[in-house]
Scaffold this active site. Sequence first.
Site, PDB file in Angstrom:
ATOM      1  N   HIS A 118       0.826  -1.211   0.000  1.00 13.31           N
ATOM      2  CA  HIS A 118       0.000   0.000   0.000  1.00 13.31           C
ATOM      3  C   HIS A 118       0.862   1.262   0.000  1.00 13.31           C
ATOM      4  CE1 HIS A 118      -3.288  -2.810   0.562  1.00 13.31           C
ATOM      5  NE2 HIS A 118      -2.567  -3.364   1.518  1.00 13.31           N
ATOM      6  N   GLU A 170      -2.339   0.260   7.980  1.00 10.46           N
ATOM      7  CA  GLU A 170      -1.449  -0.794   7.489  1.00 10.46           C
ATOM      8  C   GLU A 170      -0.211  -0.219   6.814  1.00 10.46           C
ATOM      9  OE1 GLU A 170      -1.585  -4.594   4.367  1.00 10.46           O
ATOM     10  OE2 GLU A 170      -3.350  -3.326   4.663  1.00 10.46           O
ATOM     11  N   HIS A 173       2.554  -7.101   4.645  1.00  6.70           N
ATOM     12  CA  HIS A 173       1.211  -6.528   4.787  1.00  6.70           C
ATOM     13  C   HIS A 173       0.706  -6.757   6.208  1.00  6.70           C
ATOM     14  CE1 HIS A 173       0.120  -5.772   0.453  1.00  6.70           C
ATOM     15  NE2 HIS A 173       1.206  -6.513   0.314  1.00  6.70           N
ATOM     16  N   GLU A 217       1.413 -11.565   6.181  1.00  3.81           N
ATOM     17  CA  GLU A 217       0.401 -10.808   6.924  1.00  3.81           C
ATOM     18  C   GLU A 217       0.839 -10.835   8.386  1.00  3.81           C
ATOM     19  OE1 GLU A 217      -1.951  -9.123   5.651  1.00  3.81           O
ATOM     20  OE2 GLU A 217      -2.682 -10.055   3.797  1.00  3.81           O
TER      21      GLU A 217
END
Length: 492
Positions: A324, A339, A392, A455
Amino acid sequence: MKFHWLLPSFLGVFLLTGAAEAARLQSWRFDASENRLYITTDGGVQPKAQLIFNPTRLVIDLPGTSLGRQSLNQPFSGAIESVRLGQFDNDTTRIVVELKDGFTIDPAQIKFRGISPSEWTVDLPTPTRAENPNSSSQLGGERLSVDPSATASNTTETTVVQNVQVTADGFLVRTLGGRPQINFQQSRAGDIATLDIEGATLAPGLNSQQPQTNGKHGVERIEVRQLPTEPPVTRVTLRMNSSNTQWGASVTSLGSIALLPAGTRTPTTPRRLTVEPPVRSYPSMQPPVDGTRNPQPLPRNMTGSTDLPPVSNRRSVVVIDPGHGGRDPGAVGIGGIQEKDIVLDISFQVARILEQQGVQAVMSRTDDSEIDLQPRVSLAERLNATLFVSIHANAISMSRPDVNGIETYYFDNGLDLARTIHASILEGTGADDRRVRQGRFYVLRKTTMPSVLLEVGFVTGAEDAAKLSDPAYRSQMAASIARGILLYLQQR
């Protein structure tokens, strides 16, 4: 191929935090030539679907999603009469795929694929004429289950690979069943080409009777085998006695796969790449999440040289990809943590540790900038990177603070890397184990080197959000990731 774009497409992922902050449907399109529906939202969503008869229509609800505009109705020619879009209630966007009168589809062959929590495709089987149009008049909708933790549907239609034949122009892979979904790539040296047929199985006996090439088209031999994956994948490998030919693959109108020489390939020789000097003053480039300029020191038991495994003298290049950035904050969690900030801080520290251990680390972004997926992949390919690690943070509904833990994703050749890093994170942080999983994320499918997507926890989880907000824990997470990377490099 004509796509029907009905809404503008933007990239972004936001968390469902209530009706006032519901996810928004960013774009959708229906490809009539493939009977495929594409759905993109700006936050995670779990589609719910039902097939309703009289008239026959597929109803797809997107809970926690708002349309943000007036209803739409896109007509089509053929058995699919129209695709309609509207706001079913304050919290649900509804997409309706309506068939022409007298046509139906087999609900067992409808395939949902979760590319990511915010990107879904829905494959429809070819509509057929109903033998008895009134036979379904008493049926209610048939519920199709969609697992929100899965990245691909388990209801994919099976393709059967019958054989591989030598043709005058190249090779033909004959198949039965569903239309093949293929992924083709050729090695940098040019002597090996690999065709992966997703959701495909081998016809009985084909695995033990490898096709003969007799040196045709410069191919020394062809290997056909079933990969031990779920869903199944059949791999066809061409081993060439020359690296001068560029090959290509395409699906024919009859559903077979043509492997054809696409032209002369420019030879390449392995070389040590000279890349841009890595960013070394990591803390000065981007402030950590808590706003201070210097990250917390790494835990003593994770920074000592005796704890970090040595790597070989061979120079390794690892691309660290913080997810992102910019206008795309990623998931937004408890306390407003974002995030994009969390993963950038962790990525900086991972890169710093790797550099200290003699591994060249290159970050796909070093500030709060918005970068599309393809440039991230292109960077790794241009550098001929040894590994690609995308970092992430996870999210689910704010109503599920009980969901916490670490997930690690791979697609093809990243399984060993995923297992090694995942185990190191669990050991180094004590986080909950949500397993190593196979996922079809773009950056995993499109990179040719071993690649993983990490993650590092749920920003919507009560435990994980508190930990990820703590600079000391982020340092511990970074050290665990770096240690996993070094362990993998040591074993190569």
